[in-house]
Design a protein around this motif. Structure first.
Motif, PDB file in Angstrom:
ATOM      1  N   UNK A 111       0.807  -1.209   0.000  1.00  0.00           N
ATOM      2  CA  UNK A 111       0.000   0.000   0.000  1.00  0.00           C
ATOM      3  C   UNK A 111       0.840   1.259   0.000  1.00  0.00           C
ATOM      4  N   UNK A 112       1.935   1.250   0.777  1.00  0.00           N
ATOM      5  CA  UNK A 112       2.809   2.417   0.822  1.00  0.00           C
ATOM      6  C   UNK A 112       3.497   2.631  -0.521  1.00  0.00           C
ATOM      7  N   UNK A 113       3.962   1.534  -1.142  1.00  0.00           N
ATOM      8  CA  UNK A 113       4.649   1.669  -2.429  1.00  0.00           C
ATOM      9  C   UNK A 113       3.687   2.143  -3.512  1.00  0.00           C
ATOM     10  N   UNK A 114       2.470   1.590  -3.506  1.00  0.00           N
ATOM     11  CA  UNK A 114       1.483   2.008  -4.502  1.00  0.00           C
ATOM     12  C   UNK A 114       1.126   3.475  -4.315  1.00  0.00           C
ATOM     13  N   UNK A 115       0.884   3.873  -3.068  1.00  0.00           N
ATOM     14  CA  UNK A 115       0.537   5.269  -2.823  1.00  0.00           C
ATOM     15  C   UNK A 115       1.671   6.226  -3.137  1.00  0.00           C
ATOM     16  N   UNK A 116       2.889   5.796  -2.856  1.00  0.00           N
ATOM     17  CA  UNK A 116       4.043   6.665  -3.078  1.00  0.00           C
ATOM     18  C   UNK A 116       4.244   6.973  -4.562  1.00  0.00           C
ATOM     19  N   UNK A 117       3.874   6.078  -5.430  1.00  0.00           N
ATOM     20  CA  UNK A 117       4.119   6.269  -6.862  1.00  0.00           C
ATOM     21  C   UNK A 117       2.828   6.486  -7.664  1.00  0.00           C
ATOM     22  N   UNK A 118       1.745   5.826  -7.269  1.00  0.00           N
ATOM     23  CA  UNK A 118       0.547   5.883  -8.089  1.00  0.00           C
ATOM     24  C   UNK A 118      -0.207   7.192  -7.911  1.00  0.00           C
ATOM     25  N   UNK A 119      -0.303   7.709  -6.691  1.00  0.00           N
ATOM     26  CA  UNK A 119      -1.046   8.946  -6.476  1.00  0.00           C
ATOM     27  C   UNK A 119      -0.369  10.148  -7.130  1.00  0.00           C
ATOM     28  N   UNK A 123       7.952  26.908 -16.648  1.00  0.00           N
ATOM     29  CA  UNK A 123       7.319  27.621 -15.534  1.00  0.00           C
ATOM     30  C   UNK A 123       6.024  26.917 -15.129  1.00  0.00           C
ATOM     31  N   UNK A 124       5.272  26.445 -16.129  1.00  0.00           N
ATOM     32  CA  UNK A 124       4.016  25.759 -15.819  1.00  0.00           C
ATOM     33  C   UNK A 124       4.273  24.497 -15.006  1.00  0.00           C
ATOM     34  N   UNK A 125       5.284  23.715 -15.396  1.00  0.00           N
ATOM     35  CA  UNK A 125       5.600  22.510 -14.641  1.00  0.00           C
ATOM     36  C   UNK A 125       6.120  22.859 -13.242  1.00  0.00           C
ATOM     37  N   UNK A 126       6.876  23.953 -13.136  1.00  0.00           N
ATOM     38  CA  UNK A 126       7.375  24.357 -11.817  1.00  0.00           C
ATOM     39  C   UNK A 126       6.236  24.744 -10.886  1.00  0.00           C
ATOM     40  N   UNK A 127       5.275  25.530 -11.423  1.00  0.00           N
ATOM     41  CA  UNK A 127       4.119  25.921 -10.612  1.00  0.00           C
ATOM     42  C   UNK A 127       3.299  24.692 -10.236  1.00  0.00           C
ATOM     43  N   UNK A 128       3.174  23.752 -11.155  1.00  0.00           N
ATOM     44  CA  UNK A 128       2.396  22.547 -10.867  1.00  0.00           C
ATOM     45  C   UNK A 128       3.071  21.684  -9.809  1.00  0.00           C
ATOM     46  N   UNK A 129       4.391  21.539  -9.887  1.00  0.00           N
ATOM     47  CA  UNK A 129       5.114  20.714  -8.913  1.00  0.00           C
ATOM     48  C   UNK A 129       5.045  21.336  -7.526  1.00  0.00           C
ATOM     49  N   UNK A 130       4.888  22.672  -7.457  1.00  0.00           N
ATOM     50  CA  UNK A 130       4.722  23.319  -6.155  1.00  0.00           C
ATOM     51  C   UNK A 130       3.466  22.815  -5.441  1.00  0.00           C
ATOM     52  N   UNK A 131       2.490  22.319  -6.217  1.00  0.00           N
ATOM     53  CA  UNK A 131       1.246  21.860  -5.597  1.00  0.00           C
ATOM     54  C   UNK A 131       1.470  20.661  -4.689  1.00  0.00           C
ATOM     55  N   UNK A 191       8.892  11.722  -7.116  1.00  0.00           N
ATOM     56  CA  UNK A 191       8.600  10.901  -5.932  1.00  0.00           C
ATOM     57  C   UNK A 191       9.608  11.114  -4.797  1.00  0.00           C
ATOM     58  N   UNK A 192      10.928  11.187  -5.063  1.00  0.00           N
ATOM     59  CA  UNK A 192      11.846  11.413  -3.927  1.00  0.00           C
ATOM     60  C   UNK A 192      11.693  12.777  -3.274  1.00  0.00           C
ATOM     61  N   UNK A 193      10.982  13.706  -3.895  1.00  0.00           N
ATOM     62  CA  UNK A 193      10.890  15.063  -3.373  1.00  0.00           C
ATOM     63  C   UNK A 193       9.648  15.303  -2.524  1.00  0.00           C
ATOM     64  N   UNK A 194       8.655  14.408  -2.603  1.00  0.00           N
ATOM     65  CA  UNK A 194       7.364  14.717  -1.979  1.00  0.00           C
ATOM     66  C   UNK A 194       7.227  14.133  -0.583  1.00  0.00           C
ATOM     67  N   UNK A 195       8.147  13.319  -0.143  1.00  0.00           N
ATOM     68  CA  UNK A 195       8.047  12.760   1.197  1.00  0.00           C
ATOM     69  C   UNK A 195       7.072  11.605   1.275  1.00  0.00           C
ATOM     70  N   UNK A 196       6.726  11.238   2.506  1.00  0.00           N
ATOM     71  CA  UNK A 196       5.836  10.098   2.720  1.00  0.00           C
ATOM     72  C   UNK A 196       4.387  10.475   2.425  1.00  0.00           C
TER      73      UNK A 196
END
Length: 260
Positions: A11-19, A147-155, A56-61
């Motif tokens: 569940x953790x692996x699926x959530x970490x990558x799928x969401x 810039x669009x991808x940067x603003x989106x990744x900030x979400x 994925x490595x940037x968003x945490x758990x």
């Protein structure tokens, strides 16, 4: 010593990558320069997978929930709505110029000269298609996609993956964004439409003065000529308008992330 795989680990692996993939793929499917019909679905999915691996490595758990539970479904829906909502905010920017081109073309008489727009899959005036090509090239040349991808990744930082997503205020802001599109398109098309209107009024006066003059055979080409001249004048000041509307769109995408 065997390696055991538990349900929590899956569940953790699926959530970490799928969401994150759901949020990124929804964004990629909606934005104009990647989500249009010109780009094959496999390429869009490949770009979404590549961005997911990098992010994925940037968003945490992520929250630990069962992969088949109701909470997981709610989280998935929230990710899709966040990505689609932010992609819609960027799509409105491109549709603004399409609407402006349609307004000008209809007043000039170029509405008859329509072609199939491969990006939208519908018949649009040729002027709107030219505007679409122009703003796409400008957007890519000015690194707007970065810039669009940067603003989106900030979400992922402002709206972390979880049970919370875009609130009612954010959806209301997206709905009202359509009115901003029409207002901006009207301001962009107003000079050319006014120029063609003045020519039409002039021919109306001439028709009253000389009723034997055929207004249709003479007024149509002259109105078209003045409309093309107005478009040429408008293009000299096209880039500042595009920069203003683009910056307003990015500011709106950032404010969308802060709305409850």
């Amino acid at each position: 010593m065997g390696f055991e795989v538990s349900a929590d680990m899956v569940g953790q692996w699926v959530g970490q990558h799928l969401w994150p993939l759901f949020r990124i793929a929804s964004f990629m499917m909606v934005i104009p320069f990647v989500g249009s019909g010109l780009v094959p679905t496999r390429i869009r999915l490949g770009l979404a997978l590549l961005m997911t691996i990098l992010i994925v490595p940037m968003i945490g758990d992520v929250p630990r929930v069962d992969a088949l539970s109701a909470d997981a479904v709610v989280i998935t829906i929230n990710q899709v709505m966040i990505g689609a909502g932010m992609g819609f905010a960027l799509t409105v920017l491109f549709q603004l110029f399409v609407v402006a081109g349609q307004m000008i073309a209809m007043q000039m008489g170029l509405g008859f000269a329509s072609m199939v727009d491969p990006a939208n899959g519908i018949n649009v005036p040729i002027l709107a298609q030219i505007y679409t090509i122009t703003i796409t090239l400008l957007f890519l040349a000015m690194n707007g996609h970065l810039v669009a991808f940067e603003v989106f990744i900030e979400s992922f930082r402002t709206i972390p993956i979880g049970m919370s997503g875009l609130g009612p205020d954010a959806f209301w802001a997206l709905a009202h964004r359509v009115s901003w599109m029409f207002v901006s398109a009207m301001l962009l098309a107003l000079p050319a439409v006014t120029a063609v209107l003045i020519v039409t009024i002039s021919f109306g006066v001439m028709t009253r003065a000389a009723p034997q003059m055929n207004i249709f055979s003479l007024g149509f080409p002259i109105g078209l000529l003045f409309g093309l001249f107005a478009i040429w004048v408008l293009h000299t000041n096209f880039v500042p308008h595009f920069e203003q509307y683009t910056s307003e769109t990015f500011d709106f995408m950032r404010s969308l992330q802060g709305l409850p």
